[in-house]
Design an enzyme around this catalytic site. Structure first.
Site, PDB file in Angstrom:
ATOM      1  N   GLY A 190      -4.166 -33.416  63.202  1.00 48.40           N
ATOM      2  CA  GLY A 190      -5.067 -34.051  63.878  1.00 48.40           C
ATOM      3  C   GLY A 190      -5.497 -32.811  63.865  1.00 48.40           C
ATOM      4  O   GLY A 190      -5.649 -31.871  64.380  1.00 48.40           O
ATOM      5  N   GLY A 191      -6.861 -32.471  63.322  1.00 49.27           N
ATOM      6  CA  GLY A 191      -7.703 -30.980  63.528  1.00 49.27           C
ATOM      7  C   GLY A 191      -8.806 -31.653  64.041  1.00 49.27           C
ATOM      8  O   GLY A 191      -9.884 -30.332  63.665  1.00 49.27           O
ATOM      9  N   GLY A 192      -9.223 -32.536  65.161  1.00 47.65           N
ATOM     10  CA  GLY A 192     -10.177 -32.897  65.996  1.00 47.65           C
ATOM     11  C   GLY A 192     -10.661 -31.733  66.844  1.00 47.65           C
ATOM     12  O   GLY A 192     -10.483 -30.739  66.963  1.00 47.65           O
TER      13      GLY A 192
ATOM     14  N   SER B 194      -1.854 -37.271  71.611  1.00 51.88           N
ATOM     15  CA  SER B 194      -2.284 -39.076  71.764  1.00 51.88           C
ATOM     16  C   SER B 194      -2.065 -39.515  72.417  1.00 51.88           C
ATOM     17  O   SER B 194      -0.595 -39.454  73.059  1.00 51.88           O
ATOM     18  CB  SER B 194      -1.377 -38.466  69.960  1.00 51.88           C
ATOM     19  OG  SER B 194      -1.719 -37.911  69.288  1.00 51.88           O
TER      20      SER B 194
ATOM     21  N   ILE C 246      -9.467 -31.033  70.164  1.00 53.32           N
ATOM     22  CA  ILE C 246      -7.935 -30.710  70.600  1.00 53.32           C
ATOM     23  C   ILE C 246      -7.368 -29.591  69.571  1.00 53.32           C
ATOM     24  O   ILE C 246      -7.032 -28.624  69.748  1.00 53.32           O
ATOM     25  CB  ILE C 246      -6.757 -31.883  71.100  1.00 53.32           C
ATOM     26  CG1 ILE C 246      -7.975 -32.274  72.085  1.00 53.32           C
ATOM     27  CG2 ILE C 246      -5.889 -30.883  71.608  1.00 53.32           C
ATOM     28  CD1 ILE C 246      -6.619 -33.781  73.110  1.00 53.32           C
ATOM     29  N   GLY C 247      -7.313 -30.261  68.243  1.00 53.44           N
ATOM     30  CA  GLY C 247      -6.635 -29.548  67.056  1.00 53.44           C
ATOM     31  C   GLY C 247      -7.123 -28.795  67.060  1.00 53.44           C
ATOM     32  O   GLY C 247      -6.549 -27.315  67.082  1.00 53.44           O
TER      33      GLY C 247
ATOM     34  N   ARG D 112      -7.257 -45.497  78.316  1.00 50.69           N
ATOM     35  CA  ARG D 112      -6.005 -45.202  77.327  1.00 50.69           C
ATOM     36  C   ARG D 112      -5.408 -45.806  76.447  1.00 50.69           C
ATOM     37  O   ARG D 112      -4.772 -45.584  75.548  1.00 50.69           O
ATOM     38  CB  ARG D 112      -5.239 -43.865  78.069  1.00 50.69           C
ATOM     39  CG  ARG D 112      -5.548 -42.556  78.531  1.00 50.69           C
ATOM     40  CD  ARG D 112      -4.654 -41.820  79.313  1.00 50.69           C
ATOM     41  NE  ARG D 112      -5.155 -40.260  80.092  1.00 50.69           N
ATOM     42  CZ  ARG D 112      -5.931 -40.937  80.782  1.00 50.69           C
ATOM     43  NH1 ARG D 112      -5.859 -41.639  81.901  1.00 50.69           N
ATOM     44  NH2 ARG D 112      -6.598 -39.480  81.723  1.00 50.69           N
TER      45      ARG D 112
ATOM     46  N   HIS E 211       0.878 -40.579  82.112  1.00 50.37           N
ATOM     47  CA  HIS E 211      -0.019 -40.148  81.871  1.00 50.37           C
ATOM     48  C   HIS E 211      -1.482 -41.172  82.469  1.00 50.37           C
ATOM     49  O   HIS E 211      -2.394 -41.912  81.533  1.00 50.37           O
ATOM     50  CB  HIS E 211      -0.361 -39.317  80.269  1.00 50.37           C
ATOM     51  CG  HIS E 211      -1.414 -38.800  80.334  1.00 50.37           C
ATOM     52  ND1 HIS E 211      -2.389 -37.713  81.632  1.00 50.37           N
ATOM     53  CD2 HIS E 211      -2.258 -38.731  79.561  1.00 50.37           C
ATOM     54  CE1 HIS E 211      -3.221 -36.978  81.029  1.00 50.37           C
ATOM     55  NE2 HIS E 211      -3.883 -38.151  80.166  1.00 50.37           N
TER      56      HIS E 211
ATOM     57  N   ARG F 285     -11.201 -41.539  73.826  1.00 50.72           N
ATOM     58  CA  ARG F 285     -11.310 -42.565  74.424  1.00 50.72           C
ATOM     59  C   ARG F 285     -12.962 -42.427  74.282  1.00 50.72           C
ATOM     60  O   ARG F 285     -13.527 -42.198  74.217  1.00 50.72           O
ATOM     61  CB  ARG F 285     -11.182 -42.608  75.780  1.00 50.72           C
ATOM     62  CG  ARG F 285      -9.988 -43.088  76.515  1.00 50.72           C
ATOM     63  CD  ARG F 285      -9.589 -43.638  77.791  1.00 50.72           C
ATOM     64  NE  ARG F 285      -9.743 -42.065  78.281  1.00 50.72           N
ATOM     65  CZ  ARG F 285      -9.700 -41.479  79.391  1.00 50.72           C
ATOM     66  NH1 ARG F 285      -9.715 -43.105  80.840  1.00 50.72           N
ATOM     67  NH2 ARG F 285      -9.159 -40.911  80.798  1.00 50.72           N
TER      68      ARG F 285
END
Ligand code: A3D
Length: 321
Positions: A10-12, A120, A14-15, A89, A176, A83
């Site tokens: 996942g390179g979005g 995630s 956060i990634g 979540r 969480h 989200r």
């Protein structure tokens, strides 16, 4: 010591930040994987081109093929939708469970000896699903949540007391979600109870309790506060920082005591679920759960949070995952 191989699925948002932090701190060679063509390659190249400036010397690779994660020591999973305003979540459950299913199958196939850190959401369910599909031992599957939630709580305490956040220690346990449990009794500034400092500041016990409650409530809703401001996604700098500290403790076998989402086998009265608790993180992943006595109210709050986790996992199972 040879360099570790760290893959990020996942390179979005956060990634990308994670890859940059891992590279700049030279924690290992990083692979950034995503299903979007060329995007992870673009981010990896962008980060690599900062290496002369920030003086780091690790390799960075963008990937759309799971073969590139082969032999990873650590795999971090950020794949999944974040989200949008108004969502909880838990609203992400069905979509992200489908994504997690394919990610877990591929990590099992291509990086079977890795330690996996899941980010995630909904976190507690996604860690559970990843563990179920891979069958990895529980010390090698954990989730990031508590370090971030604790950092948020610490930040609010530091601002309120006008002290450096570096001297604030505060811990958040449980799932969480909105039921997470900031532990007020142990929140401190260099060992001095935060409650005592608040009572001295206001010279009024009731007012101090009210201010602390507001900070506890803000901590619980802190993710949503950011979603509301960003409008198109959720927090990403701080989740990436939190995860980097976990990676650091594993890579350098630091044995830091960090609040993480770990599998409980009777600790804190919980058996067979992933819940946020303090754990020792070292070269073998989760090396030990640190148990300590909770008072009656804290125990009730933790039980309530565990209930939310078990309900979420049951919902996920009902959906066929
Ligand atoms: P985003 O920027 O959308 O990145 C997610 C990436 O996952 C995108 O680039 C997608 O292309 C990619 N992706 C989607 N499906 C797949 C797949 N099957 N395989 C590989 N990659 C895929 O989101 P983000 O980086 O902001 O957030 C990622 C996740 O972290 C979300 O589920 C958030 O809810 C969650 N999150 C968790 C925390 C915690 O503290 C636990 C905090 C903030 C966000």
């Amino acid at each position: 010591m040879s360099r570790k191989k760290i893959s990020i699925i996942g390179g979005g948002q956060i990634g990308g930040v994670l890859a940059s932090l891992i590279a700049s701190r030279q924690l290992g060679d990083a692979v950034l994987f995503d299903i979007i063509d060329d995007m992870p390659q673009g981010k990896a190249l962008d980060i690599a081109e900062a290496s002369r400036i920030d003086k780091f010397d690790v390799s960075l690779k963008g990937a759309n093929d799971y073969k590139d994660i082969a032999g990873s020591d650590i795999v971090i999973v950020t794949a999944g939708l974040p989200r949008k305003p108004g969502m909880s979540r838990d609203d992400l459950l069905t979509t992200n469970a489908k994504i997690m299913q394919s990610v877990a199958e591929n990590v099992k196939k291509h990086a079977p000896n890795s330690i996996a850190i899941i980010i995630s959401n909904p976190l507690d369910a996604m860690v559970t699903l990843f563990k179920k599909i891979t069958g990895f031992p529980t010390n090698r599957v954990l989730g990031q949540a508590g370090i971030l939630d604790s950092s948020r709580f610490s930040t609010f305490i530091a601002w309120e007391l006008g002290v450096s956040v570096k001297d604030v220690n505060a811990m958040v346990l449980g799932g969480h979600g909105d039921t997470m449990v900031p532990i007020v009794r142990y929140a401190n500034v260099n060992g001095i109870p935060a409650m005592e400092l608040l009572e001295r500041k206001y010279n009024d016990k009731a007012k101090a309790a009210e201010v602390m409650k507001a900070m506890v409530d803000r901590t619980k809703m802190a993710g949503g506060e950011i979603v509301k401001l960003l409008k198109t996604g959720s927090a990403f700098y701080s989740p990436a920082s939190a995860t980097t500290s976990m990676v650091e403790s594993i890579v350098y076998d630091e044995k830091r005591v960090l609040p993480v989402c770990a599998y409980l086998n009777g600790e804190f009265g919980v058996k067979g679920y992933y819940v946020g608790v303090p754990a020792v993180l070292g070269a073998n992943g989760v090396e030990k759960i640190i148990e300590f006595a909770l008072d009656k109210d804290e125990k009730a709050l933790l039980d309530n949070s565990v209930k939310a986790v078990t309900n979420l996992v049951t919902d996920m199972e009902r959906l066929g995952f």
